[in-house]
Design a protein around this motif. Structure first.
Motif, mmCIF file in Angstrom:
data_model
loop_
_atom_site.group_PDB
_atom_site.id
_atom_site.type_symbol
_atom_site.label_atom_id
_atom_site.label_comp_id
_atom_site.label_asym_id
_atom_site.label_seq_id
_atom_site.Cartn_x
_atom_site.Cartn_y
_atom_site.Cartn_z
ATOM 1 N N UNK A 28 0.800 -1.227 0.000
ATOM 2 C CA UNK A 28 0.000 0.000 0.000
ATOM 3 C C UNK A 28 0.834 1.279 0.000
ATOM 4 N N UNK A 29 2.033 1.207 0.587
ATOM 5 C CA UNK A 29 2.841 2.402 0.794
ATOM 6 C C UNK A 29 4.308 2.120 0.490
ATOM 7 N N UNK A 30 5.031 3.178 0.167
ATOM 8 C CA UNK A 30 6.484 3.136 0.053
ATOM 9 C C UNK A 30 7.000 3.508 1.448
ATOM 10 N N UNK A 31 7.567 2.543 2.169
ATOM 11 C CA UNK A 31 7.799 2.668 3.609
ATOM 12 C C UNK A 31 9.284 2.710 3.969
ATOM 13 N N UNK A 32 9.614 3.639 4.859
ATOM 14 C CA UNK A 32 10.908 3.658 5.534
ATOM 15 C C UNK A 32 10.601 3.544 7.019
#
Length: 124
Positions: A28-32
């Protein structure tokens, strides 16, 4: 970063919370993720993020303190800010909500669908 997904950073001192979050939301997201407030601040300084998520109760600084530091630096102004925590320090989170330092407070444990709906409904 993948431009087709909203970007976010999640700061939490509990590594397991970060691992579970990343695994659940990677589609769902581009996560760091990070356990270090200082690393999180450095990342936010250099990236335009849609969302900034943080735990509230951490050893070196609270989530509210972290978000106040970002505000003082003049970064993250357009990001949606969310505190995700099982604990609140009475008054500190309420004040952060009333002054719009944070946009949302989510209690732990959270559900995948409810958190996803909250984030996607407030997408920047």
């Amino acid at each position: 970063m993948n431009e087709s997904k909203p970007s976010l950073i999640y700061l939490d001192d509990e590594e397991i919370n970060l691992i579970l979050f990343k695994e659940m939301f990677k589609r769902d997201f581009d996560i760091v993720t990070t356990t270090s407030p200082h690393d999180a601040i450095a990342h936010v300084k250099n990236h335009d993020l849609d969302f900034i998520l943080t735990d509230q109760l951490m050893p070196t600084m609270t989530g509210v303190e972290y978000l106040k530091e970002l505000k003082q630096l003049g970064v993250s102004n357009n990001s949606t800010k969310v505190i995700i925590s099982g604990f609140t320090q009475e008054g500190e989170v309420d004040e952060a909500l009333s002054t719009r330092l944070i946009d949302h407070f989510v209690s732990k444990p959270w559900s995948y669908q409810n958190l996803k709906n909250l984030l996607l409904s407030t997408e920047v």
